[in-house]
Design a protein around this motif. Structure first.
Motif, mmCIF file in Angstrom:
data_model
loop_
_atom_site.group_PDB
_atom_site.id
_atom_site.type_symbol
_atom_site.label_atom_id
_atom_site.label_comp_id
_atom_site.label_asym_id
_atom_site.label_seq_id
_atom_site.Cartn_x
_atom_site.Cartn_y
_atom_site.Cartn_z
ATOM 1 N N LEU A 164 0.832 -1.198 0.000
ATOM 2 C CA LEU A 164 0.000 0.000 0.000
ATOM 3 C C LEU A 164 0.872 1.255 0.000
ATOM 4 N N ALA A 165 1.947 1.246 0.791
ATOM 5 C CA ALA A 165 2.836 2.411 0.858
ATOM 6 C C ALA A 165 3.489 2.688 -0.488
ATOM 7 N N VAL A 166 3.884 1.642 -1.194
ATOM 8 C CA VAL A 166 4.489 1.813 -2.519
ATOM 9 C C VAL A 166 3.499 2.497 -3.457
ATOM 10 N N ARG A 167 2.257 2.051 -3.400
ATOM 11 C CA ARG A 167 1.232 2.656 -4.263
ATOM 12 C C ARG A 167 0.982 4.118 -3.877
ATOM 13 N N LEU A 168 0.964 4.409 -2.595
ATOM 14 C CA LEU A 168 0.750 5.784 -2.145
ATOM 15 C C LEU A 168 1.915 6.689 -2.534
ATOM 16 N N GLU A 169 3.122 6.155 -2.475
ATOM 17 C CA GLU A 169 4.301 6.935 -2.858
ATOM 18 C C GLU A 169 4.276 7.314 -4.332
ATOM 19 N N ALA A 170 3.619 6.496 -5.143
ATOM 20 C CA ALA A 170 3.538 6.795 -6.575
ATOM 21 C C ALA A 170 2.748 8.076 -6.821
ATOM 22 N N GLY A 171 1.855 8.418 -5.883
ATOM 23 C CA GLY A 171 1.147 9.684 -5.967
ATOM 24 C C GLY A 171 0.056 9.762 -7.009
ATOM 25 N N ALA A 172 -0.344 8.639 -7.587
ATOM 26 C CA ALA A 172 -1.407 8.668 -8.595
ATOM 27 C C ALA A 172 -2.757 8.909 -7.925
ATOM 28 N N PRO A 173 -3.724 9.448 -8.663
ATOM 29 C CA PRO A 173 -5.063 9.646 -8.096
ATOM 30 C C PRO A 173 -5.659 8.315 -7.643
ATOM 31 N N PRO A 174 -6.591 8.341 -6.686
ATOM 32 C CA PRO A 174 -7.228 7.098 -6.232
ATOM 33 C C PRO A 174 -7.850 6.331 -7.394
#
Length: 247
Positions: free
Chosen positions: A200-210
């Motif tokens: 989840l953290a990796v995905r959040l770090e990518a900064g893409a919209p939900p």
């Protein structure tokens, strides 16, 4: 040599990992804090089934707070406050100055309770408590973003820009959660949970919209953690798995 050459091919079954109840507690206390502190819970009414489930959450949380020996007066105040959530989540409270002040006072009680409870936890499990707090915060903000077209008109009239406010808080919550995931106090028995949080953290770090991928990762963490969350905005989750700390 007199030792047997036989090998034990069936070693004893490993003990089941201790359920991450500290994470559950942080998750639950943050939700109660938000109920008394966030406009979100007034804009989107708590459904009856959520109110019923929150009654179970209240009893479970109070039990564990007492087990941790959190000051009784603080626990009693929080326990009393959450016995009538329906009344405190009515929009009419906002127009009633005494009631609105009382609601903010309860919010402050839960903010203090969250901080005090953290100091009563084992240091090696404090990380999971903090993750629970921020995971609920992230979920609430994500629900607010997903429901941006459904906010009632009275909210937009009274709080212009509320959608942007929650969007900014979603980004802040993501940053704090990423930092919490990176902490080193990892319990090897909870590797599956930590792996889910890291993804989840990796995905959040990518900064893409939900998007659907983010929702899938959040659902995975929810499932692995065994969380129960009376969701308002639709991020529903399965019941908690039973364990030795359940009552």
């Amino acid at each position: 040599m007199n030792e047997s050459a036989d090998r034990d091919l069936n070693p004893p079954t490993a003990a089941a990992p201790e359920p991450p109840w500290e994470l559950w507690l942080g998750f639950d206390l943050e939700q109660f804090y938000e109920i008394f502190g966030e406009l979100y819970y007034m804009a989107f009414t708590l459904p009856p089934e959520a109110v019923e489930e929150l009654g179970t959450v209240r009893r479970w949380s109070v039990y564990h707070l007492r087990q941790l020996r959190v000051p009784g007066m603080l626990v009693d105040a929080a326990d009393h406050a959450v016995r009538d959530l329906v009344a405190w989540t009515q929009p009419s409270v906002l127009a009633d100055r005494p009631a609105s002040r009382r609601r903010r006072s309860i919010r402050d009680t839960f903010e203090l309770l969250i901080h005090v409870t953290g100091g009563h936890l084992r240091p090696d499990r404090r990380r999971y408590y903090d993750l629970g707090v921020m995971f609920h915060r992230l979920r609430m903000c994500l629900d607010a973003e997903r429901l941006r077209d459904e906010w009632p008109d009275w909210v937009h009239r009274g709080w212009p820009g509320i959608v942007e406010v929650y969007r900014d808080e979603l980004n802040r919550s993501a940053r704090v959660l990423i930092e919490a995931v990176a902490e080193n106090d990892v319990d090897p028995a909870l590797h599956e949970l930590d792996d889910a949080f890291r993804a989840l953290a990796v995905r959040l770090e990518a900064g893409a919209p939900p998007d659907d991928e983010l929702l899938r990762l959040i659902a995975t963490v929810t499932h692995v953690a065994g969380l129960l969350n009376p969701s308002v905005g639709g991020l529903s989750s399965p019941p908690r798995r039973s364990g030795p700390h359940q009552i």
